[in-house]
Design a protein around this motif. Sequence first.
Motif, PDB file in Angstrom:
ATOM      1  N   GLN A  17       0.834  -1.208   0.000  1.00  0.00           N
ATOM      2  CA  GLN A  17       0.000   0.000   0.000  1.00  0.00           C
ATOM      3  C   GLN A  17       0.863   1.250   0.000  1.00  0.00           C
ATOM      4  N   ASP A  18       1.880   1.269   0.834  1.00  0.00           N
ATOM      5  CA  ASP A  18       2.792   2.407   0.924  1.00  0.00           C
ATOM      6  C   ASP A  18       3.436   2.687  -0.438  1.00  0.00           C
ATOM      7  N   TRP A  21       0.772   4.034  -3.044  1.00  0.00           N
ATOM      8  CA  TRP A  21       0.448   5.456  -2.863  1.00  0.00           C
ATOM      9  C   TRP A  21       1.580   6.335  -3.368  1.00  0.00           C
ATOM     10  N   PRO A  28      -3.466   8.898   0.580  1.00  0.00           N
ATOM     11  CA  PRO A  28      -4.480   8.128   1.308  1.00  0.00           C
ATOM     12  C   PRO A  28      -5.150   9.003   2.366  1.00  0.00           C
ATOM     13  N   SER A  29      -6.261   8.552   2.870  1.00  0.00           N
ATOM     14  CA  SER A  29      -6.880   9.235   4.009  1.00  0.00           C
ATOM     15  C   SER A  29      -6.061   8.888   5.254  1.00  0.00           C
ATOM     16  N   GLU A  30      -6.284   9.635   6.326  1.00  0.00           N
ATOM     17  CA  GLU A  30      -5.583   9.321   7.574  1.00  0.00           C
ATOM     18  C   GLU A  30      -5.984   7.932   8.067  1.00  0.00           C
ATOM     19  N   ASP A  31      -7.255   7.551   7.878  1.00  0.00           N
ATOM     20  CA  ASP A  31      -7.700   6.213   8.285  1.00  0.00           C
ATOM     21  C   ASP A  31      -7.012   5.122   7.466  1.00  0.00           C
ATOM     22  N   GLU A  32      -6.897   5.328   6.149  1.00  0.00           N
ATOM     23  CA  GLU A  32      -6.205   4.349   5.305  1.00  0.00           C
ATOM     24  C   GLU A  32      -4.743   4.218   5.730  1.00  0.00           C
ATOM     25  N   TYR A  33      -4.126   5.354   6.045  1.00  0.00           N
ATOM     26  CA  TYR A  33      -2.739   5.338   6.488  1.00  0.00           C
ATOM     27  C   TYR A  33      -2.602   4.541   7.791  1.00  0.00           C
ATOM     28  N   CYS A  34      -3.501   4.783   8.717  1.00  0.00           N
ATOM     29  CA  CYS A  34      -3.449   4.068  10.004  1.00  0.00           C
ATOM     30  C   CYS A  34      -3.621   2.562   9.803  1.00  0.00           C
ATOM     31  N   LYS A  35      -4.492   2.161   8.889  1.00  0.00           N
ATOM     32  CA  LYS A  35      -4.657   0.731   8.597  1.00  0.00           C
ATOM     33  C   LYS A  35      -3.375   0.152   7.994  1.00  0.00           C
ATOM     34  N   MET A  36      -2.713   0.934   7.126  1.00  0.00           N
ATOM     35  CA  MET A  36      -1.452   0.490   6.535  1.00  0.00           C
ATOM     36  C   MET A  36      -0.388   0.317   7.622  1.00  0.00           C
TER      37      MET A  36
END
Length: 133
Positions: A17-18, A21, A28-36
């Motif tokens: 994912q990283d 992007w 990404p959204s902050e939520d997507e980043y946190c999941k990553m």
Amino acid sequence: MSVFVSEILNLHRGQGQDIYWRDHIKCPSEDEYCKMVIDKTGGLFRLAVGLMQAFATTNKKTDFIPLVNSLAMYFQIRDDLINLADEEYMKSKSFCEDLTEGKFSFPIIHCVQKDTSDTKLISILKQRIEDVD
């Protein structure tokens, strides 16, 4: 063995994912980043704790996952911030390495999403500067 395979898969999913992007310049959204981060950094942390539990003689059933995920999130966001702000850190790596690599770290995501009409930061990320002098 299952903890090893499971967490290595999580780690690679997060790393993928990283890279996606970065390579597609998709913020990404902050939520997507946190999941990553939970997949990537959390995977490493959970792997270490899972392997220790596999060989432990006590506390084999204790659920450390919420604690380990919180520590991973703290570690990664702190690292993201230090990468952009700490001169000592810059001596051991390079100047604002996340920016020069075009990576979407937590502070960068926050800035990009705060004002989506301001494209200066995205333009800097696209450049992937190698010579910062």
